[in-house]
Design a protein around this motif. Structure first.
Motif, PDB file in Angstrom:
ATOM      1  N   GLU A  28      46.048  16.865  40.187  1.00 44.89           N
ATOM      2  CA  GLU A  28      44.899  17.719  40.527  1.00 44.89           C
ATOM      3  C   GLU A  28      45.234  18.691  41.660  1.00 44.89           C
ATOM      4  O   GLU A  28      44.976  19.893  41.557  1.00 44.89           O
ATOM      5  CB  GLU A  28      43.715  16.831  40.911  1.00 44.89           C
ATOM      6  CG  GLU A  28      42.438  17.587  41.151  1.00 44.89           C
ATOM      7  CD  GLU A  28      41.295  16.650  41.489  1.00 44.89           C
ATOM      8  OE1 GLU A  28      40.508  17.005  42.381  1.00 44.89           O
ATOM      9  OE2 GLU A  28      41.198  15.568  40.861  1.00 44.89           O
ATOM     10  N   ILE A  29      45.822  18.165  42.737  1.00 44.00           N
ATOM     11  CA  ILE A  29      46.089  19.064  43.859  1.00 44.00           C
ATOM     12  C   ILE A  29      47.278  19.978  43.574  1.00 44.00           C
ATOM     13  O   ILE A  29      47.319  21.103  44.058  1.00 44.00           O
ATOM     14  CB  ILE A  29      46.238  18.319  45.203  1.00 44.00           C
ATOM     15  CG1 ILE A  29      47.405  17.344  45.208  1.00 44.00           C
ATOM     16  CG2 ILE A  29      44.948  17.609  45.557  1.00 44.00           C
ATOM     17  CD1 ILE A  29      47.675  16.682  46.561  1.00 44.00           C
ATOM     18  N   ALA A  30      48.239  19.504  42.775  1.00 48.13           N
ATOM     19  CA  ALA A  30      49.366  20.359  42.401  1.00 48.13           C
ATOM     20  C   ALA A  30      48.877  21.503  41.507  1.00 48.13           C
ATOM     21  O   ALA A  30      49.287  22.651  41.686  1.00 48.13           O
ATOM     22  CB  ALA A  30      50.442  19.556  41.681  1.00 48.13           C
ATOM     23  N   HIS A  31      47.997  21.198  40.567  1.00 45.05           N
ATOM     24  CA  HIS A  31      47.434  22.230  39.703  1.00 45.05           C
ATOM     25  C   HIS A  31      46.670  23.259  40.542  1.00 45.05           C
ATOM     26  O   HIS A  31      46.836  24.463  40.360  1.00 45.05           O
ATOM     27  CB  HIS A  31      46.516  21.613  38.643  1.00 45.05           C
ATOM     28  CG  HIS A  31      45.928  22.604  37.715  1.00 45.05           C
ATOM     29  ND1 HIS A  31      44.708  23.204  37.938  1.00 45.05           N
ATOM     30  CD2 HIS A  31      46.415  23.144  36.568  1.00 45.05           C
ATOM     31  CE1 HIS A  31      44.459  24.053  36.962  1.00 45.05           C
ATOM     32  NE2 HIS A  31      45.480  24.037  36.118  1.00 45.05           N
ATOM     33  N   ILE A  57      46.880  19.164  31.485  1.00 44.35           N
ATOM     34  CA  ILE A  57      47.120  20.595  31.727  1.00 44.35           C
ATOM     35  C   ILE A  57      48.289  20.756  32.697  1.00 44.35           C
ATOM     36  O   ILE A  57      49.197  21.566  32.470  1.00 44.35           O
ATOM     37  CB  ILE A  57      45.846  21.282  32.257  1.00 44.35           C
ATOM     38  CG1 ILE A  57      44.796  21.346  31.141  1.00 44.35           C
ATOM     39  CG2 ILE A  57      46.155  22.674  32.808  1.00 44.35           C
ATOM     40  CD1 ILE A  57      43.405  21.720  31.630  1.00 44.35           C
ATOM     41  N   TRP A  58      48.279  19.977  33.785  1.00 41.89           N
ATOM     42  CA  TRP A  58      49.364  20.040  34.768  1.00 41.89           C
ATOM     43  C   TRP A  58      50.685  19.652  34.126  1.00 41.89           C
ATOM     44  O   TRP A  58      51.698  20.317  34.309  1.00 41.89           O
ATOM     45  CB  TRP A  58      49.067  19.159  35.978  1.00 41.89           C
ATOM     46  CG  TRP A  58      50.265  18.977  36.848  1.00 41.89           C
ATOM     47  CD1 TRP A  58      51.001  17.850  37.028  1.00 41.89           C
ATOM     48  CD2 TRP A  58      50.924  19.988  37.632  1.00 41.89           C
ATOM     49  NE1 TRP A  58      52.056  18.084  37.877  1.00 41.89           N
ATOM     50  CE2 TRP A  58      52.031  19.387  38.255  1.00 41.89           C
ATOM     51  CE3 TRP A  58      50.667  21.345  37.866  1.00 41.89           C
ATOM     52  CZ2 TRP A  58      52.887  20.088  39.096  1.00 41.89           C
ATOM     53  CZ3 TRP A  58      51.528  22.041  38.702  1.00 41.89           C
ATOM     54  CH2 TRP A  58      52.614  21.419  39.308  1.00 41.89           C
ATOM     55  N   PHE A  59      50.687  18.564  33.372  1.00 38.57           N
ATOM     56  CA  PHE A  59      51.893  18.072  32.722  1.00 38.57           C
ATOM     57  C   PHE A  59      52.494  19.157  31.827  1.00 38.57           C
ATOM     58  O   PHE A  59      53.692  19.429  31.901  1.00 38.57           O
ATOM     59  CB  PHE A  59      51.546  16.822  31.897  1.00 38.57           C
ATOM     60  CG  PHE A  59      52.724  16.170  31.255  1.00 38.57           C
ATOM     61  CD1 PHE A  59      53.472  15.219  31.923  1.00 38.57           C
ATOM     62  CD2 PHE A  59      53.089  16.495  29.960  1.00 38.57           C
ATOM     63  CE1 PHE A  59      54.562  14.608  31.328  1.00 38.57           C
ATOM     64  CE2 PHE A  59      54.175  15.890  29.348  1.00 38.57           C
ATOM     65  CZ  PHE A  59      54.917  14.947  30.036  1.00 38.57           C
ATOM     66  N   ASP A  60      51.666  19.789  31.004  1.00 40.02           N
ATOM     67  CA  ASP A  60      52.155  20.833  30.094  1.00 40.02           C
ATOM     68  C   ASP A  60      52.684  22.043  30.862  1.00 40.02           C
ATOM     69  O   ASP A  60      53.714  22.613  30.519  1.00 40.02           O
ATOM     70  CB  ASP A  60      51.050  21.272  29.126  1.00 40.02           C
ATOM     71  CG  ASP A  60      50.683  20.182  28.124  1.00 40.02           C
ATOM     72  OD1 ASP A  60      51.481  19.232  27.940  1.00 40.02           O
ATOM     73  OD2 ASP A  60      49.581  20.273  27.551  1.00 40.02           O
ATOM     74  N   TYR A  61      51.961  22.435  31.903  1.00 37.74           N
ATOM     75  CA  TYR A  61      52.374  23.584  32.714  1.00 37.74           C
ATOM     76  C   TYR A  61      53.730  23.313  33.374  1.00 37.74           C
ATOM     77  O   TYR A  61      54.656  24.125  33.289  1.00 37.74           O
ATOM     78  CB  TYR A  61      51.306  23.859  33.783  1.00 37.74           C
ATOM     79  CG  TYR A  61      51.685  24.947  34.756  1.00 37.74           C
ATOM     80  CD1 TYR A  61      51.570  26.287  34.406  1.00 37.74           C
ATOM     81  CD2 TYR A  61      52.160  24.634  36.025  1.00 37.74           C
ATOM     82  CE1 TYR A  61      51.930  27.291  35.303  1.00 37.74           C
ATOM     83  CE2 TYR A  61      52.514  25.632  36.926  1.00 37.74           C
ATOM     84  CZ  TYR A  61      52.397  26.960  36.549  1.00 37.74           C
ATOM     85  OH  TYR A  61      52.753  27.938  37.445  1.00 37.74           O
TER      86      TYR A  61
END
Length: 140
Positions: free
Chosen positions: A132-135, A9-13
């Motif tokens: 995780e923390i960046a998201h 999810i983070w990668f795509d965002y």
């Protein structure tokens, strides 16, 4: 949500901001978008070829944005690793032998190469759980 899910999810965002940067330049992104793009580039390149690959591909601007992002999200371990990686190459910043950033690896000592390799391995451990923390920081 599993670690794999949150990473995807983070990668795509974050990839959307990298694409925006690639379509023009860093100045078209807000400071927060710059941080997100720089984190994506940092992770992608360090996991692929190490800190030297990240820096030689993207330069000072990406490094500065990545440091700012790691500070913002509280990724203390990754921040120390990235800053230590930069310390290994910083002495070359004014070196007249460099015609491009990818000349940097040619002028690293064996000790610097070994140090960078150890730092890359520490980064890969992902103690901070960057995705995780960046998201949580940028998205939620």
């Amino acid at each position: 949500m599993s670690k794999t899910d949150i990473c995807d999810i983070w990668f795509d965002y974050a990839e959307a901001f990298v694409q925006k940067k690639n379509a023009s330049d860093w100045n078209t992104l807000t400071p927060q978008e710059q941080e997100i793009a720089a984190l994506w580039l940092l992770e992608a390149d360090v996991y692929n070829g190490g800190f030297v690959q990240f820096f030689c591909n993207w330069g000072d601007e990406a490094y500065i944005c990545a440091v700012r992002a790691l500070q913002a999200i509280g990724a203390a371990h990754a921040l120390e690793i990235v800053q230590s990686g930069y310390a290994c190459i910083e002495h070359l910043s004014e070196d007249n032998r460099l015609t491009q950033l990818w000349d940097i690896p040619k002028f690293l000592t064996e000790e610097e190469v070994e140090r960078l390799d150890k730092l890359d391995k520490r980064f890969w451990e992902d103690q901070d759980r960057i995705a995780e923390i960046a998201h949580r920081y940028y998205v939620q």
